[in-house]
Design an enzyme around this catalytic site. Structure first.
Site, PDB file in Angstrom:
ATOM      1  N   ASP A   1       0.777  -0.758   0.288  1.00 63.24           N
ATOM      2  CA  ASP A   1       0.129  -0.070   0.130  1.00 63.24           C
ATOM      3  C   ASP A   1       0.822   0.997   0.053  1.00 63.24           C
ATOM      4  OD1 ASP A   1      -2.303  -1.964   0.134  1.00 63.24           O
ATOM      5  OD2 ASP A   1      -2.921  -1.198   2.704  1.00 63.24           O
TER       6      ASP A   1
ATOM      7  N   LYS B   1      -4.744   3.092  -3.831  1.00 68.27           N
ATOM      8  CA  LYS B   1      -5.417   3.320  -3.861  1.00 68.27           C
ATOM      9  C   LYS B   1      -6.452   4.826  -3.894  1.00 68.27           C
ATOM     10  CE  LYS B   1      -7.690  -0.466  -1.579  1.00 68.27           C
ATOM     11  NZ  LYS B   1      -7.696  -1.037  -0.489  1.00 68.27           N
TER      12      LYS B   1
ATOM     13  N   MET C   1      -7.700   8.283   9.209  1.00 68.31           N
ATOM     14  CA  MET C   1      -8.185   9.039   7.755  1.00 68.31           C
ATOM     15  C   MET C   1      -9.280  10.282   7.290  1.00 68.31           C
ATOM     16  SD  MET C   1      -9.138   5.052   5.535  1.00 68.31           S
ATOM     17  CE  MET C   1      -9.881   4.224   8.035  1.00 68.31           C
TER      18      MET C   1
END
Ligand code: SAM
Length: 252
Positions: A39, A61, A173
């Site tokens: 990631d 992502k 996040m």
């Protein structure tokens, strides 16, 4: 690794960034992997520990492409494992704290691929801790909750009232959504004067700690950069005590 473990996926936690915070098992697997799918949050220092012959695949992502990238990850993991490779799926922190690690585990099992989970040190507890913000403290906070900062799940608004009464809130996040989160927490009864800390890039050389109040965050005047752990609760004041004690120790 022995012959029994060929053609397998290890779902490995890389910790918060500092390579010294890898587990011994994670380090061994990274060094022995033939394929590493990683990631965005896995640090270069950790990727540099891989065998130079290993195939390194980036699977970060970006907004709007999450589902496409996730399908690519499932496909790569299944294809490489089925072709007999030792595959390390390397995720920041702990592989099962957000980041869809358990979904990957499930898909591998459905595809008949053997999986082993290797826990990592989660940023949710370690990043505040390193910065002097313990998530619990006797007489101050008996418990904590780790929450995603996304404001909607499966089309549903998050009910912040559910979390507002927990002593320490650790929000991952939550940089982009911090103003809305702080406003919701105040609306649900948390004091606007409650201290908060944002710890950016914890455990790395570029770590930065921003301390403010919930009210200041809600007012949109607190600048923070990604990635950061957002902590709200009285435990933030413990940091001042630790800093004062450290200063005393230096002066003594
Ligand atoms: C998708 S979640 C993954 C969490 C990870 N599985 C864990 O256990 O730490 C990513 C979020 O973790 C937090 N994060 C991860 N590493 C961090 C670090 N070194 N410093 C600050 N925040 C970090 C940030 O809130 C970031 O947006």
């Amino acid at each position: 690794m022995n012959s029994v473990s060929r053609g397998k996926v290890w779902l490995v936690g890389a910790g918060p960034g500092d390579p010294d915070l890898l587990t011994v098992k994670a380090l061994r697997l990274i060094q022995q992997a033939e394929v590493i799918l990683h990631d965005r949050l896995v640090s270069d220092a950790i990727l540099g520990l891989a065998n130079p012959e290993a195939e390194m695949l980036y699977a970060g992502k970006t907004q709007g492409q999450q589902e496409e990238v996730q399908e690519f990850i499932f496909r790569m993991l299944i294809d490489y494992a089925k072709s007999g490779k030792r595959v390390v799926r390397l995720k920041g922190g702990d592989p099962l704290v957000f980041g869809r690690g358990a979904e990957e585990w499930e898909r591998m099992l459905e595809a008949g691929v053997e999986v082993e989970v290797v826990p990592g040190i989660s940023s949710s507890v370690a990043v505040p801790g390193i910065a002097g913000v313990p998530v619990t403290y006797r007489g101050v906070a008996d418990g904590f909750a780790v929450i995603t900062g996304h404001l909607r799940h499966e089309g549903q608004e998050v009910d912040w009232g559910k979390y507002a009464r927990v002593d320490t809130l650790v929000i991952l996040m939550g940089v982009a959504t911090r103003v809305a989160i702080a406003s919701e927490l105040i609306r649900h009864g948390r004091p606007a004067a409650q201290p908060v800390a944002f710890v950016e890039r914890g455990s790395t050389e570029r770590e930065r700690v921003v301390v403010a109040t919930l009210g200041e965050v809600a007012a949109g005047i607190v600048e923070v950069a990604n990635p950061a752990v957002f902590v709200a609760g009285e435990v933030v004041r413990v940091r001042e005590k630790l800093l004062a004690a450290a200063t005393q120790a230096i002066l003594a």
